[in-house]
Design an enzyme around this catalytic site. Sequence first.
Site, short mmCIF file in Angstrom:
data_model
loop_
_atom_site.label_atom_id
_atom_site.label_comp_id
_atom_site.label_asym_id
_atom_site.label_seq_id
_atom_site.Cartn_x
_atom_site.Cartn_y
_atom_site.Cartn_z
N GLY A 80 0.80 -1.21 0.00
CA GLY A 80 0.00 0.00 0.00
C GLY A 80 0.84 1.26 0.00
O GLY A 80 0.39 2.32 -0.42
N ASP B 121 12.89 -4.62 4.33
CA ASP B 121 13.26 -3.52 5.21
C ASP B 121 12.40 -3.53 6.47
O ASP B 121 12.09 -4.60 6.99
CB ASP B 121 13.16 -2.19 4.46
CG ASP B 121 11.75 -1.94 3.91
OD1 ASP B 121 10.99 -2.91 3.70
OD2 ASP B 121 11.39 -0.76 3.69
N GLU C 171 10.19 -7.85 -1.54
CA GLU C 171 10.64 -6.53 -2.03
C GLU C 171 11.73 -6.59 -3.09
O GLU C 171 11.83 -5.70 -3.94
CB GLU C 171 11.12 -5.69 -0.84
CG GLU C 171 10.04 -5.24 0.11
CD GLU C 171 9.62 -6.30 1.11
OE1 GLU C 171 8.71 -6.04 1.90
OE2 GLU C 171 10.21 -7.41 1.09
N GLY D 177 5.27 -3.50 4.96
CA GLY D 177 5.03 -2.61 6.08
C GLY D 177 4.26 -3.27 7.20
O GLY D 177 4.46 -2.96 8.38
#
Length: 341
Positions: A34, A114, A106, A83
């Site tokens: 998102g 990350d 990713e 996230g």
Amino acid sequence: MVCQITQNLTLYETDPSVKLVILKGNGTVFCAGGDVISAVTSSLSGHWTYPASFYKKQLTLDHLMATCKKPVVSIINGVVMGGGAGLSMNTTFRIVTEKSFFAMPEISIGLFPDVGASYFLSRLPNHFGEYLGLTGRRLNGAEMVKCGLATHFVPSKKLNFLENALQNVTTSDISTVTALIDKFTETAYLMEDSPLKRLDKINKFFSKGTVEEIILSLGKEIEINGAEKWITDAMTYMRTSCPTSLKIWLRSVREGRSQTIEQCLLRDYNIMCHILRRTVSNDFYEGSRAKLFDKDNKPVWDPPKLEQVSEEMVNQYFEKVEDENWECLQFPDRSNIPSKL
């Protein structure tokens, strides 16, 4: 959303009436992405510091979540990626169901795992964290529990009962909350094709010093013992993913193994700012174009081959950003340093 969660969590920490915090998704997923599309569009329409400013707030929230003075219970009933993993994987309790699955894909868009992944993935058994980040492999709820990413497996049909029970907790004592969750927990079973049943081989291959050596060792395994699906899937993923990102992740996860969550998040911020700024290459924007915008799935990486990604190029991502518009990330002092994984 990041600002609202930060504000609420900060209030809950100091509110004596709050004994624990429940973190859950609103719908069929927990949290998946998102932020990438908005980061790309804001950068392309303005300046790379726009998404960097958001990212600073996101990592600050991840740090707050990991060091929260009250127990945080993440109820992950669905997808948790990117996230969402940063928010949940360092909380005190991580509850999954038969509907849960985790991934950090990713690298396929020119980024790297990350939001603290070099902390929580590096603490998995042996070199399983390297494997997950380099291959984007999805794990189901049972696998998340077995490898340590999740703390409890609770069938989805029991979640409402569990949540009602949690809302009646009168203490922040970890052992008391653990005993309560245990009442709803069931044993999770691995499927035969689970990579966790191949940990010896994964450790053998993904402990190699470089990405090139990992791929070479997997290729030799196929030549000697035939092609197992998990190996061919891993090789296909790595060969089509961003070469620079592969090398960034391998270095990052290995540095993270001996570092604190704070150190890992600070490194993530530095690397991400270099990526957004295009210090070395345009790979993130090209990967997003190919995977998320045009969706032709044909990214043109720069450099296109692993052997063309030099150590000097990788080093640049781990150095301070030399830009007058760059702002350093600093976390507020926290007395509750985590040892949750």
